[in-house]
Design a protein around this motif. Structure first.
Motif, PDB file in Angstrom:
ATOM      1  N   GLY A  36      -4.494  19.053 -10.395  1.00  0.00           N
ATOM      2  CA  GLY A  36      -5.648  19.521  -9.606  1.00  0.00           C
ATOM      3  C   GLY A  36      -5.467  19.233  -8.118  1.00  0.00           C
ATOM      4  N   LEU A  37      -5.021  17.998  -7.801  1.00  0.00           N
ATOM      5  CA  LEU A  37      -4.904  17.610  -6.396  1.00  0.00           C
ATOM      6  C   LEU A  37      -3.767  18.369  -5.706  1.00  0.00           C
ATOM      7  CD1 LEU A  37      -5.978  15.741  -4.213  1.00  0.00           C
ATOM      8  CD2 LEU A  37      -4.489  13.930  -5.062  1.00  0.00           C
ATOM      9  N   ARG A  87     -18.338  -0.517  -7.489  1.00  0.00           N
ATOM     10  CA  ARG A  87     -17.529  -1.653  -6.988  1.00  0.00           C
ATOM     11  C   ARG A  87     -16.033  -1.375  -6.907  1.00  0.00           C
ATOM     12  NH1 ARG A  87     -19.327  -2.578 -11.793  1.00  0.00           N
ATOM     13  NH2 ARG A  87     -17.874  -3.026 -13.498  1.00  0.00           N
ATOM     14  N   SER A  88     -15.497  -0.540  -7.801  1.00  0.00           N
ATOM     15  CA  SER A  88     -14.037  -0.344  -7.771  1.00  0.00           C
ATOM     16  C   SER A  88     -13.635   0.934  -7.013  1.00  0.00           C
ATOM     17  CB  SER A  88     -13.504  -0.295  -9.201  1.00  0.00           C
ATOM     18  OG  SER A  88     -14.277   0.617  -9.944  1.00  0.00           O
ATOM     19  N   ALA A  89     -14.609   1.599  -6.381  1.00  0.00           N
ATOM     20  CA  ALA A  89     -14.305   2.889  -5.733  1.00  0.00           C
ATOM     21  C   ALA A  89     -13.354   2.739  -4.545  1.00  0.00           C
ATOM     22  CB  ALA A  89     -15.609   3.539  -5.255  1.00  0.00           C
ATOM     23  N   LYS A  90     -12.461   3.739  -4.420  1.00  0.00           N
ATOM     24  CA  LYS A  90     -11.555   3.794  -3.261  1.00  0.00           C
ATOM     25  C   LYS A  90     -11.539   5.232  -2.769  1.00  0.00           C
ATOM     26  CE  LYS A  90      -8.311   0.050  -3.899  1.00  0.00           C
ATOM     27  NZ  LYS A  90      -8.907  -0.742  -4.985  1.00  0.00           N
ATOM     28  N   LEU A  91     -11.756   5.399  -1.463  1.00  0.00           N
ATOM     29  CA  LEU A  91     -11.783   6.749  -0.902  1.00  0.00           C
ATOM     30  C   LEU A  91     -10.533   6.985  -0.063  1.00  0.00           C
ATOM     31  CD1 LEU A  91     -14.781   8.479   0.885  1.00  0.00           C
ATOM     32  CD2 LEU A  91     -12.530   8.445   1.943  1.00  0.00           C
ATOM     33  N   ARG A  92      -9.876   8.115  -0.332  1.00  0.00           N
ATOM     34  CA  ARG A  92      -8.753   8.548   0.513  1.00  0.00           C
ATOM     35  C   ARG A  92      -9.012   9.990   0.935  1.00  0.00           C
ATOM     36  NH1 ARG A  92      -4.552   4.788   0.353  1.00  0.00           N
ATOM     37  NH2 ARG A  92      -4.718   3.380  -1.427  1.00  0.00           N
ATOM     38  N   ALA A  93      -8.615  10.317   2.156  1.00  0.00           N
ATOM     39  CA  ALA A  93      -8.857  11.673   2.662  1.00  0.00           C
ATOM     40  C   ALA A  93      -7.646  12.152   3.452  1.00  0.00           C
ATOM     41  CB  ALA A  93     -10.100  11.670   3.558  1.00  0.00           C
ATOM     42  N   ALA A  94      -7.444  13.456   3.439  1.00  0.00           N
ATOM     43  CA  ALA A  94      -6.324  14.039   4.184  1.00  0.00           C
ATOM     44  C   ALA A  94      -6.714  15.412   4.719  1.00  0.00           C
ATOM     45  CB  ALA A  94      -5.104  14.160   3.281  1.00  0.00           C
ATOM     46  N   GLU A  95      -5.982  15.846   5.767  1.00  0.00           N
ATOM     47  CA  GLU A  95      -6.260  17.134   6.402  1.00  0.00           C
ATOM     48  C   GLU A  95      -5.001  17.997   6.326  1.00  0.00           C
ATOM     49  OE1 GLU A  95      -8.840  17.526  10.121  1.00  0.00           O
ATOM     50  OE2 GLU A  95      -6.784  17.597  10.892  1.00  0.00           O
ATOM     51  N   LYS A  96      -5.185  19.264   6.002  1.00  0.00           N
ATOM     52  CA  LYS A  96      -4.047  20.177   5.921  1.00  0.00           C
ATOM     53  C   LYS A  96      -3.548  20.483   7.339  1.00  0.00           C
ATOM     54  CE  LYS A  96      -1.681  23.353   3.455  1.00  0.00           C
ATOM     55  NZ  LYS A  96      -2.149  24.335   2.515  1.00  0.00           N
ATOM     56  N   ILE A  97      -2.233  20.505   7.463  1.00  0.00           N
ATOM     57  CA  ILE A  97      -1.660  20.771   8.782  1.00  0.00           C
ATOM     58  C   ILE A  97      -1.375  22.274   8.897  1.00  0.00           C
ATOM     59  CG2 ILE A  97       0.407  20.393  10.203  1.00  0.00           C
ATOM     60  CD1 ILE A  97       0.428  17.533   9.122  1.00  0.00           C
ATOM     61  N   ALA A  98      -1.585  22.813  10.046  1.00  0.00           N
ATOM     62  CA  ALA A  98      -1.399  24.254  10.243  1.00  0.00           C
ATOM     63  C   ALA A  98       0.040  24.643   9.951  1.00  0.00           C
ATOM     64  CB  ALA A  98      -1.749  24.612  11.668  1.00  0.00           C
ATOM     65  N   ILE A 123      -1.705   7.511  -7.787  1.00  0.00           N
ATOM     66  CA  ILE A 123      -1.318   8.931  -7.783  1.00  0.00           C
ATOM     67  C   ILE A 123      -1.752   9.586  -6.468  1.00  0.00           C
ATOM     68  CG2 ILE A 123      -1.819  11.186  -8.856  1.00  0.00           C
ATOM     69  CD1 ILE A 123      -1.857   9.749 -11.556  1.00  0.00           C
ATOM     70  N   VAL A 124      -2.982   9.301  -6.059  1.00  0.00           N
ATOM     71  CA  VAL A 124      -3.509   9.908  -4.824  1.00  0.00           C
ATOM     72  C   VAL A 124      -2.687   9.436  -3.621  1.00  0.00           C
ATOM     73  CG1 VAL A 124      -5.550  10.169  -3.354  1.00  0.00           C
ATOM     74  CG2 VAL A 124      -5.837   9.919  -5.834  1.00  0.00           C
ATOM     75  N   LYS A 125      -2.454   8.124  -3.575  1.00  0.00           N
ATOM     76  CA  LYS A 125      -1.719   7.530  -2.448  1.00  0.00           C
ATOM     77  C   LYS A 125      -0.307   8.115  -2.365  1.00  0.00           C
ATOM     78  CE  LYS A 125      -0.396   2.891  -1.121  1.00  0.00           C
ATOM     79  NZ  LYS A 125      -0.483   1.489  -1.517  1.00  0.00           N
ATOM     80  N   GLN A 126       0.364   8.183  -3.527  1.00  0.00           N
ATOM     81  CA  GLN A 126       1.754   8.667  -3.507  1.00  0.00           C
ATOM     82  C   GLN A 126       1.818  10.156  -3.181  1.00  0.00           C
ATOM     83  OE1 GLN A 126       3.339   7.305  -7.269  1.00  0.00           O
ATOM     84  NE2 GLN A 126       3.687   5.240  -6.473  1.00  0.00           N
ATOM     85  N   MET A 127       0.850  10.934  -3.710  1.00  0.00           N
ATOM     86  CA  MET A 127       0.887  12.376  -3.402  1.00  0.00           C
ATOM     87  C   MET A 127       0.602  12.610  -1.918  1.00  0.00           C
ATOM     88  SD  MET A 127      -0.866  15.665  -5.178  1.00  0.00           S
ATOM     89  CE  MET A 127      -0.553  15.091  -6.809  1.00  0.00           C
ATOM     90  N   PHE A 128      -0.364  11.873  -1.372  1.00  0.00           N
ATOM     91  CA  PHE A 128      -0.664  12.018   0.057  1.00  0.00           C
ATOM     92  C   PHE A 128       0.577  11.643   0.883  1.00  0.00           C
ATOM     93  CE2 PHE A 128      -5.619  11.706   0.395  1.00  0.00           C
ATOM     94  CZ  PHE A 128      -5.723  12.864  -0.342  1.00  0.00           C
ATOM     95  N   ARG A 129       1.256  10.569   0.476  1.00  0.00           N
ATOM     96  CA  ARG A 129       2.435  10.134   1.244  1.00  0.00           C
ATOM     97  C   ARG A 129       3.527  11.215   1.205  1.00  0.00           C
ATOM     98  NH1 ARG A 129       4.607   4.929  -0.900  1.00  0.00           N
ATOM     99  NH2 ARG A 129       2.722   4.007  -0.075  1.00  0.00           N
ATOM    100  N   ARG A 130       3.788  11.745   0.005  1.00  0.00           N
ATOM    101  CA  ARG A 130       4.804  12.803  -0.159  1.00  0.00           C
ATOM    102  C   ARG A 130       4.475  14.024   0.686  1.00  0.00           C
ATOM    103  NH1 ARG A 130       4.593  12.138  -5.710  1.00  0.00           N
ATOM    104  NH2 ARG A 130       3.368  14.011  -5.994  1.00  0.00           N
ATOM    105  N   GLU A 131       3.210  14.467   0.576  1.00  0.00           N
ATOM    106  CA  GLU A 131       2.797  15.683   1.278  1.00  0.00           C
ATOM    107  C   GLU A 131       2.797  15.465   2.786  1.00  0.00           C
ATOM    108  OE1 GLU A 131       1.843  18.817  -0.058  1.00  0.00           O
ATOM    109  OE2 GLU A 131       2.820  17.982  -1.822  1.00  0.00           O
ATOM    110  N   SER A 132       2.508  14.248   3.203  1.00  0.00           N
ATOM    111  CA  SER A 132       2.500  13.992   4.638  1.00  0.00           C
ATOM    112  C   SER A 132       3.937  13.910   5.158  1.00  0.00           C
ATOM    113  CB  SER A 132       1.658  12.752   4.937  1.00  0.00           C
ATOM    114  OG  SER A 132       2.388  11.729   5.464  1.00  0.00           O
ATOM    115  N   GLN A 133       4.845  13.339   4.347  1.00  0.00           N
ATOM    116  CA  GLN A 133       6.260  13.304   4.768  1.00  0.00           C
ATOM    117  C   GLN A 133       6.837  14.722   4.838  1.00  0.00           C
ATOM    118  OE1 GLN A 133       7.746  10.535   1.871  1.00  0.00           O
ATOM    119  NE2 GLN A 133       7.318   8.750   3.152  1.00  0.00           N
TER     120      GLN A 133
END
Ligand SMILES: C[S@@+](CC[C@H](N)C(=O)[O-])C[C@H]1O[C@@H](n2cnc3c(N)ncnc32)[C@H](O)[C@@H]1O
Length: 290
Positions: free
Chosen positions: A217-218, A279-290, A243-253
């Protein structure tokens, strides 16, 4: 009623604006969706998705009468089918608020909680797939061990799997409480958490194939975003967050996104006191690059 987690922070990172197309991939009780629909105005479109029929009914009641909302029942790994159906090719923002809602946990009949008596089910989409009882009563010991270890990070995974396989020869497991009692009796109690906590989490993840759904999905969501579009993800345990952290890192690289949360965002002590489920929530956000 489910209380939306990190509501203000979600809005701050999502920045919903008038006329935008926004996908809420996990509608739940519709709390975040309502706040987003208020901000995008009549010219915007909120597409709300959930695979749970009860969640869909609750969200429909909450968002009734709003012309800028479309609600569909499906797994978010197939959100592209909904977009095709409504003729949308690109999306400004996506929200994923993962896992289960308070409403699902509190409804004993769904089988998500060992604190409530109910059938050992745990399917978010009750129309399809195997129930937790099916896994527990039929899988080989080694597969059960693997599920408890991998998805629950349960240190007594082997011991619990062996005990289940021994006991199911006498009688199959059908109910949440009896199953939780069998686990509790078989392992030492460590700390304050109930001994069945990790096993229930592991079974829920396995039943709903949660990690595969998140990957798919992500990954798709990032591809559907317009340049400058954003994706916000709330996760509730380390496996999802990784999963979110690693996918964001890959996509940003790869130069496809820019990470907006250099440091993960967590609820304040005040929010946790008011809503312990956050209590266990973690928020991550990213922006698509043109
Ligand atoms: C934490 S709740 C969302 C709460 C919501 N943001 C609110 O404010 O009320 C998660 C919801 O996502 C749904 N869900 C989880 N995984 C899903 C998936 N792969 N596809 C569709 N819905 C999913 C669950 O059924 C549940 O209703």
């Amino acid at each position: 009623m489910h209380v939306p987690v990190l509501r203000e922070e979600v809005l701050q990172f999502l920045e919903p604006e008038a006329s935008e197309v926004i996908v809420d991939a996990t509608l739940g009780g519709g709390g975040h969706a309502e706040a987003i629909a208020d901000r995008i105005g009549e010219a915007g479109l909120l597409i709300g998705i959930d695979q749970d029929g009860d969640a869909i009914r609750r969200a429909e009641a909450k968002l009734e009468g709003r012309k800028n909302v479309i609600i569909r029942r499906c797994n978010f790994r197939q959100f592209d089918e909904v977009l095709n159906e409504v003729g949308i090719g690109k999306v400004h923002k996506f929200l994923f608020d993962l896992g289960v809602s308070r409403d699902q946990l509190d409804e004993g009949a769904r089988g998500f909680s060992f604190l409530r008596e109910g059938p050992l089910d745990m399917r978010m989409d009750q129309r399809t797939g195997e129930r937790a009882a099916d896994l527990v009563n039929t899988l080989p010991e080694e597969e059960l061990r693997h599920i408890f270890f991998r998805f629950g990070e349960e240190r007594y995974a082997g011991k619990i799997a062996a005990r289940i396989v021994r006991m199911r020869r006498e009688k199959s497991f059908e109910f949440t409480r009896e199953f939780a009692d069998v686990i509790s009796a078989g392992v030492p109690r460590t700390g304050r958490i109930h001994p069945a906590t990790k096993v229930f989490q592991a079974l829920r993840i396995a039943v709903n194939r949660e990690l595969e759904a998140l990957e798919e999905g992500l990954n798709k969501a990032i591809r559907y975003l317009i340049p400058g579009g954003r994706v916000v993800v709330l996760s509730y345990h380390s496996l999802e967050d990784r999963i979110v952290k690693q996918m964001f890192r890959r996509e940003s690289q790869a130069g496809r996104i820019r990470i907006l949360t250099k440091k993960v965002v967590c609820p304040t002590a005040g929010e946790i006191a008011e809503n312990p489920s956050s209590r266990s929530a973690k928020l991550r956000a990213a922006e698509k690059i043109a």
